[in-house]
Design a protein around this motif. Structure first.
Motif, PDB file in Angstrom:
ATOM      1  N   SER A   1      42.331  33.320  35.901  1.00 46.00           N
ATOM      2  CA  SER A   1      42.064  32.986  34.456  1.00 46.00           C
ATOM      3  C   SER A   1      41.419  31.454  34.384  1.00 46.00           C
ATOM      4  O   SER A   1      42.126  30.758  34.719  1.00 46.00           O
ATOM      5  N   ALA A   2      40.210  31.156  33.923  1.00 48.29           N
ATOM      6  CA  ALA A   2      39.944  29.830  33.930  1.00 48.29           C
ATOM      7  C   ALA A   2      39.195  29.817  32.286  1.00 48.29           C
ATOM      8  O   ALA A   2      39.139  30.456  31.713  1.00 48.29           O
ATOM      9  N   ASP A   3      38.722  28.580  31.920  1.00 47.32           N
ATOM     10  CA  ASP A   3      38.202  28.263  30.741  1.00 47.32           C
ATOM     11  C   ASP A   3      36.908  29.008  30.408  1.00 47.32           C
ATOM     12  O   ASP A   3      36.954  29.800  29.443  1.00 47.32           O
ATOM     13  N   LYS A   4      36.024  29.073  31.320  1.00 52.74           N
ATOM     14  CA  LYS A   4      34.749  29.921  31.073  1.00 52.74           C
ATOM     15  C   LYS A   4      34.633  31.231  31.487  1.00 52.74           C
ATOM     16  O   LYS A   4      33.517  31.811  31.215  1.00 52.74           O
TER      17      LYS A   4
ATOM     18  N   VAL B   1      38.149  35.814  36.677  1.00 50.52           N
ATOM     19  CA  VAL B   1      37.638  36.600  37.968  1.00 50.52           C
ATOM     20  C   VAL B   1      38.747  37.605  38.176  1.00 50.52           C
ATOM     21  O   VAL B   1      39.968  37.427  38.513  1.00 50.52           O
ATOM     22  N   GLU B   2      38.326  38.889  38.421  1.00 53.59           N
ATOM     23  CA  GLU B   2      39.222  40.067  38.653  1.00 53.59           C
ATOM     24  C   GLU B   2      38.789  40.651  39.987  1.00 53.59           C
ATOM     25  O   GLU B   2      37.617  40.903  40.108  1.00 53.59           O
ATOM     26  N   ILE B   3      39.904  40.745  41.073  1.00 51.21           N
ATOM     27  CA  ILE B   3      39.770  40.967  42.080  1.00 51.21           C
ATOM     28  C   ILE B   3      40.617  42.252  42.511  1.00 51.21           C
ATOM     29  O   ILE B   3      41.840  42.251  42.534  1.00 51.21           O
ATOM     30  N   MET B   4      39.980  43.448  42.780  1.00 52.06           N
ATOM     31  CA  MET B   4      40.748  44.753  43.194  1.00 52.06           C
ATOM     32  C   MET B   4      40.841  44.615  44.724  1.00 52.06           C
ATOM     33  O   MET B   4      39.813  44.311  45.527  1.00 52.06           O
ATOM     34  N   GLU B   5      41.901  45.364  45.199  1.00 53.07           N
ATOM     35  CA  GLU B   5      42.187  45.527  46.471  1.00 53.07           C
ATOM     36  C   GLU B   5      41.963  44.432  47.333  1.00 53.07           C
ATOM     37  O   GLU B   5      41.487  44.175  48.255  1.00 53.07           O
ATOM     38  N   TYR B   6      42.552  43.105  46.680  1.00 54.39           N
ATOM     39  CA  TYR B   6      42.197  41.630  47.079  1.00 54.39           C
ATOM     40  C   TYR B   6      42.566  41.540  48.550  1.00 54.39           C
ATOM     41  O   TYR B   6      42.035  40.551  48.946  1.00 54.39           O
TER      42      TYR B   6
ATOM     43  N   ALA C   1      34.103  41.100  43.696  1.00 56.02           N
ATOM     44  CA  ALA C   1      34.953  40.682  42.299  1.00 56.02           C
ATOM     45  C   ALA C   1      34.061  40.714  41.248  1.00 56.02           C
ATOM     46  O   ALA C   1      32.778  40.576  41.288  1.00 56.02           O
ATOM     47  N   ASP C   2      34.590  40.670  40.139  1.00 53.40           N
ATOM     48  CA  ASP C   2      33.804  40.726  38.800  1.00 53.40           C
ATOM     49  C   ASP C   2      34.411  39.296  38.076  1.00 53.40           C
ATOM     50  O   ASP C   2      35.394  38.991  37.796  1.00 53.40           O
ATOM     51  N   VAL C   3      33.385  38.610  37.782  1.00 52.83           N
ATOM     52  CA  VAL C   3      33.538  37.527  36.761  1.00 52.83           C
ATOM     53  C   VAL C   3      32.913  37.796  35.560  1.00 52.83           C
ATOM     54  O   VAL C   3      31.982  38.478  35.119  1.00 52.83           O
TER      55      VAL C   3
END
Length: 342
Positions: A248-251, A254-259, A265-267
């Protein structure tokens, strides 16, 4: 489909110590690239012979020491249980072999510091095989994070839960095989977090529920570094969870499954809610990327050589956590008892 993971690095001659699941996976990965392992040794010689026959390995050794004495072997992939790593590392580094060591690279921070010093003296590369360090996706995401694309990273969350049936003799729950959630799956979560932190966490808070054998079965971990970045992790070997990480960032987040071996990844952008898909590499080539990074490090790649610094930070965190829990493995208890009796 093949990968170009090794395209820019010199080909080293590889020996493998240990013929378990991960060694077989490495051999299969290399087969897809038209490569093979050059030598193999295993505690059970017959298993090494079968492994060599299956994957076309040229040399089979009755012992690891015989493999390490082979001057035609440049690098070793070490796949034995965690608690045996330091013994093999000492011997392999003394034999001036480059080493790619499966996670957890050692039991504790002192062992890793010793191995790093031995590698330095021998002038060889020691590298952690933890896939988080090597997947192209993380190299792309950390590049973008460092460039400020996502803004300041404030919070990192990670889940990893597997349901392992209670068998107290297997490696997951057996302290004699360095079992427990932290060294088996927590190393992925903490390594991922460290990649996106400005500095290593200096504050730790945690709770651990032990398995009947005493190893950590379920862990809740909270960490903070000097910059105020927070990490929240939940781990379990006896309760299923998604392998999900969120940075989690300001802008954006980023979600990462099966990392552990992610290739996508999804931004999600804060201002618009739009989703951007980031893809890099292929998850099935995860072990090949690790081997390629060691070959690149041997060739002088600075970034690849510095990966061990991340591993050292992660090992320090895991050692501190276990210290807080009052949990030592048998080898560590024996060492402590030996010191106190002098």
């Amino acid at each position: 489909m093949t990968t170009n993971a090794h395209a820019s690095s010199p080909r080293l001659r590889w020996g493998v110590i240990g013929c378990g699941v991960i060694a077989n996976e490495m051999a299969q990965t290399l087969e897809r690239e038209g490569r093979s392992i050059d030598a193999v040794a295993n505690r059970t010689h017959a298993k090494a012979v079968a492994f060599a026959e299956r994957y076309g390995v040229g040399k089979v050794y009755a012992t690891a020491d015989e493999l390490l004495a082979d001057t035609d072997v440049d690098a070793v992939y070490l796949t034995t249980p965690h608690n045996t790593h330091i013994t093999y590392l000492r011997n392999a580094l003394a034999a001036c072999k480059h080493v790619l060591c499966e996670k957890s690279i050692t039991l504790n921070a002192d062992e890793l510091a010793e191995a790093r010093e031995l590698a330095k003296r021998a002038g060889v590369v020691l590298m952690d095989a933890c896939t988080i360090l090597h997947m192209p996706l993380y190299k792309e995401l950390t590049r973008r994070a460092a460039a400020g694309d996502f803004g300041r990273v404030n919070l990192i969350q990670g889940n990893f839960g597997s349901y392992k049936a209670y068998d107290m003799e297997n490696r997951f729950f057996n302290p004699k095989l360095a079992g427990g959630a932290l060294l088996d799956i927590g190393v992925y979560a903490i390594t991922l977090a460290r990649l996106f932190l400005q500095s290593s966490p200096h504050e730790l808070a945690s709770l651990m529920n032990p398995a009947p054998t005493g190893v950590d079965e379920t862990d809740g971990i909270l960490m903070r570094n000097a910059e105020g970045q927070l990490v929240v992790l939940s781990l379990s070997l006896h309760s299923k969870q998604p392998k999900r990480a969120v940075i989690s960032a300001d802008k954006a987040y980023v979600e990462i499954m099966e990392y552990p071996r992610a290739d996508a990844a999804d931004v999600v952008w804060t201002e618009t809610g739009e989703r951007e898909r980031v893809q890099a590499g292929r998850r099935e080539n995860a072990l090949s990327y690790a081997m390629a990074d060691l070959e690149a490090a041997v060739a002088g790649d600075v970034a690849a050589r510095r990966q061990i610094e991340t591993s050292a930070d992660v090992m320090d965190v895991m050692t501190r956590l276990r210290h807080e829990w009052g949990f030592l493995y048998p080898e560590e208890r024996n060492l402590t008892q030996g010191v106190s009796s002098r």
